[in-house]
Design a protein around this motif. Structure first.
Motif, mmCIF file in Angstrom:
data_model
loop_
_atom_site.group_PDB
_atom_site.id
_atom_site.type_symbol
_atom_site.label_atom_id
_atom_site.label_comp_id
_atom_site.label_asym_id
_atom_site.label_seq_id
_atom_site.Cartn_x
_atom_site.Cartn_y
_atom_site.Cartn_z
ATOM 1 N N PRO A 99 96.994 94.302 -28.223
ATOM 2 C CA PRO A 99 96.929 95.478 -29.083
ATOM 3 C C PRO A 99 98.058 95.493 -30.111
ATOM 4 C CG PRO A 99 97.837 96.063 -26.943
ATOM 5 C CD PRO A 99 97.404 94.638 -26.839
ATOM 6 N N PRO A 126 101.678 99.437 -30.017
ATOM 7 C CA PRO A 126 101.723 100.553 -29.076
ATOM 8 C C PRO A 126 102.302 100.230 -27.704
ATOM 9 C CG PRO A 126 99.584 99.512 -28.961
ATOM 10 C CD PRO A 126 100.382 98.715 -29.960
ATOM 11 N N CYS A 127 102.782 99.006 -27.476
ATOM 12 C CA CYS A 127 103.026 98.566 -26.101
ATOM 13 C C CYS A 127 104.363 99.021 -25.527
ATOM 14 C CB CYS A 127 102.949 97.046 -26.020
ATOM 15 S SG CYS A 127 101.345 96.374 -26.520
ATOM 16 N N TYR A 186 106.878 104.224 -26.682
ATOM 17 C CA TYR A 186 105.524 104.243 -26.133
ATOM 18 C C TYR A 186 105.441 103.595 -24.758
ATOM 19 C CZ TYR A 186 105.029 104.778 -31.152
ATOM 20 O OH TYR A 186 105.186 105.185 -32.456
ATOM 21 N N MET A 227 102.026 102.089 -22.332
ATOM 22 C CA MET A 227 100.584 101.865 -22.222
ATOM 23 C C MET A 227 100.149 101.967 -20.757
ATOM 24 S SD MET A 227 98.834 101.051 -25.130
ATOM 25 C CE MET A 227 97.806 99.575 -25.074
ATOM 26 N N ASP A 268 87.501 104.214 -22.496
ATOM 27 C CA ASP A 268 88.785 104.906 -22.652
ATOM 28 C C ASP A 268 88.700 106.100 -23.594
ATOM 29 O OD1 ASP A 268 88.398 102.684 -24.529
ATOM 30 O OD2 ASP A 268 90.309 103.271 -25.392
ATOM 31 N N ALA A 281 93.305 103.398 -26.377
ATOM 32 C CA ALA A 281 93.761 102.128 -26.950
ATOM 33 C C ALA A 281 92.663 101.369 -27.673
ATOM 34 C CB ALA A 281 94.384 101.251 -25.864
ATOM 35 N N PHE A 285 93.551 100.570 -30.982
ATOM 36 C CA PHE A 285 94.340 99.354 -31.192
ATOM 37 C C PHE A 285 93.538 98.112 -30.804
ATOM 38 C CE2 PHE A 285 97.203 102.810 -29.735
ATOM 39 C CZ PHE A 285 97.852 103.050 -30.941
ATOM 40 N N TYR A 313 91.974 97.556 -28.064
ATOM 41 C CA TYR A 313 92.301 97.169 -26.699
ATOM 42 C C TYR A 313 91.723 98.203 -25.743
ATOM 43 C CZ TYR A 313 94.964 94.225 -23.515
ATOM 44 O OH TYR A 313 95.325 93.303 -22.559
ATOM 45 N N PHE A 323 95.259 103.553 -22.494
ATOM 46 C CA PHE A 323 95.644 104.606 -23.429
ATOM 47 C C PHE A 323 97.154 104.558 -23.630
ATOM 48 C CE2 PHE A 323 95.360 106.781 -19.253
ATOM 49 C CZ PHE A 323 96.596 107.432 -19.161
ATOM 50 N N ARG A 324 97.578 105.079 -24.782
ATOM 51 C CA ARG A 324 99.001 105.058 -25.153
ATOM 52 C C ARG A 324 99.604 106.442 -24.993
ATOM 53 N NH1 ARG A 324 101.091 104.610 -31.293
ATOM 54 N NH2 ARG A 324 100.568 106.819 -31.112
#
Length: 476
Positions: free
Chosen positions: A188, A241-242, A394, A396, A410, A428, A431, A433, A437-438
């Motif tokens: 992502p 976002p990870c 963030y 994940m 999701d 996500a 993104f 992915y 979720f973020r």
């Protein structure tokens, strides 16, 4: 002036010649309805001056269409969120863990030193006019001094100021890529990369990040994507976002891949130094011996002022691989708009040099506290698999969808989380992915505790055992 008739012979390069003729000279020549002789000569009659005749007929009706660039511009986050049916539970106040803006809840104000620097710039009356398109020399030198290190020295000429980090990324992609080229983007990853590239006719290839390895790059898969039309590899570190932060060793491995294929790096380092204790985040340029690195950053996140729209490009090209052409290209592109806000440019030196370390420490302290709460609480929730964060803002969370048959994906999961618990996390799929979720970690601590409690309640309600899944047991 007497009326005259002109013959104007045209070709693809413009007017070839003209001859003043009277009516007798024209004789019986036939002119069609558009004023064009059969031999391609435009016939124009006028008083005193020469204008080309219109060969094409005028439009018969209004038909104003958006450009291909506009039609090809799509923000995946907006396209997904705008389609979601978000109706919060009236009995529970909304907790939005979806917005990557650290100022939303008011618990993370910027430092007074930062504010004073802007006030001083306003009071000086020196920054009310247009700045150079690349930024004031003094401000660029201040940035060069701030980020320069022996391994990656910088001077003012290596810096271009931009209207936020997004603008910096836009300029970097624009200067490196032509339509039909491709760029490598993390998955992502931040959705803006694809939004910008596709609108310019640039192809996007997604390289995988591995959650089981703290979101490290799948190097073999990434390298397999590179071809003769790959213009750059985008590396986001720390990651949105990870929330991952790559080690020095892993960054060096990425650089080796880029070096083997002679592909420059576009380093999105907007979250540089937003790193939790126990981790370090060297810049990519400081580790590169040959790969040119265009680093994009800004004030938005570390100084908690995203609305001020102050970003920058740092050009690291010690071996002169990019040369003057790329630098001049960036200068030309910066002239399309007149860059960053002149007032914030005027304040930049004071912001960089005088912001106290305690301000940065307070931000990291909150992020660390919320990251620990979130990871510990959700790790014990059946069906959820949070991935430990080490930086940025963030975290994940994986969803074991086999255990949640009530939901299709999701997006459906997070939509219902809003409906039932008034907690909004970004799916996500935004993104690219799915089934994650973020969570944004910048909310007040008590709000994070409450959000995790509601997510636990939601999952307990919808979790179903499944022999196919690998999620947590209900007894946990």
């Amino acid at each position: 002036m007497d009326d005259k008739t002109f013959l104007v012979k045209m070709n693809g390069n413009g007017v070839l010649g003209k001859t003043a003729l009277n009516a007798k000279t024209l004789g019986g020549a036939v002119v069609n309805g558009r004023g064009v002789l059969g031999n391609g000569i435009n016939h124009v009659s006028m008083n005193g001056s020469l204008y080309p005749a219109k060969v094409k007929s005028r439009r018969q009706r209004w038909e104003v269409k958006p450009s291909e660039m506009a039609n090809n511009t799509l923000n995946p986050i907006r396209s997904i969120v705008d389609e979601m049916k978000l109706t919060p539970n009236r009995d529970k106040p909304m907790i939005a863990l979806s917005i990557g803006d650290p100022t939303v809840f008011g618990n993370l104000p910027t430092d007074q030193v930062v504010l004073q620097a802007v006030k001083d710039a306003v009071d000086s009356q020196k920054y009310n006019g247009y700045a150079p398109s690349v930024g004031y020399l003094k401000s660029r030198q201040a940035l060069a001094n701030f980020y320069s290190c022996p391994e990656a020295p910088l001077d003012a000429e290596d810096v271009i100021l931009t209207s936020g980090c997004s603008h910096a990324i836009d300029l970097a992609i624009s200067v490196l890529c032509n339509p039909g080229d491709n760029i490598l983007v993390p998955c992502p990853g931040f959705s803006l990369y694809k939004t910008l590239a596709v609108s310019m006719g640039i192809n996007v290839k997604l390289y995988n990040l591995l959650p089981e390895k703290s979101w490290e790059v799948d190097l073999q898969q990434m390298e397999s994507l590179i071809d003769e039309r790959t213009s750059c590899v985008i590396v986001t570190n720390p990651s949105n976002p990870c929330g991952s932060v790559y080690s020095k060793e892993h960054l060096q491995k990425i650089l080796k891949v880029a070096s083997r294929h002679c592909v420059p790096i576009l380093a999105d380092e907007i979250y540089s130094d937003m790193v939790l204790p126990g981790y370090s985040c060297p810049s990519m340029a400081s580790l590169s011996s040959d790969v040119p690195v265009i680093s994009c950053g800004g004030l938005a996140k570390r100084w908690l002022v995203p609305g001020w729209r102050m970003g920058w490009i740092l050009i690291h090209d010690r071996n002169d691989i990019l040369g003057s052409a790329i630098r001049q290209g960036l200068v030309k592109l910066s002239q399309r708009i007149l860059g960053a806000c002149s007032l914030i440019q005027g304040a930049l030196e004071g912001i960089l040099n005088n912001t106290p370390q305690s301000f940065y420490n307070n931000t990291i302290s909150l992020l660390k506290s919320n990251a620990e709460i979130c990871f510990e609480e959700l790790s014990s929730v059946a069906g959820l698999n949070p991935v430990k964060t080490s930086g940025a803002m963030y975290l994940m969370v994986g969803i074991d969808m086999d255990h949640f048959p009530d939901f299709k994906n999701d997006v459906d999961f997070t939509e219902r989380l809003v409906t039932e618990q008034s907690v909004f996390c970004l799916p996500a799929s935004a993104f690219e992915y799915p089934n994650f979720f973020r969570i944004v970690l910048t909310v007040p601590k008590e709000m994070m505790v409450e959000a995790c409690s509601r997510m636990r309640e939601f999952c307990l309600c919808h979790y179903r055992p499944s022999s196919r899944g690998s999620g947590h047991d209900l007894d946990q």
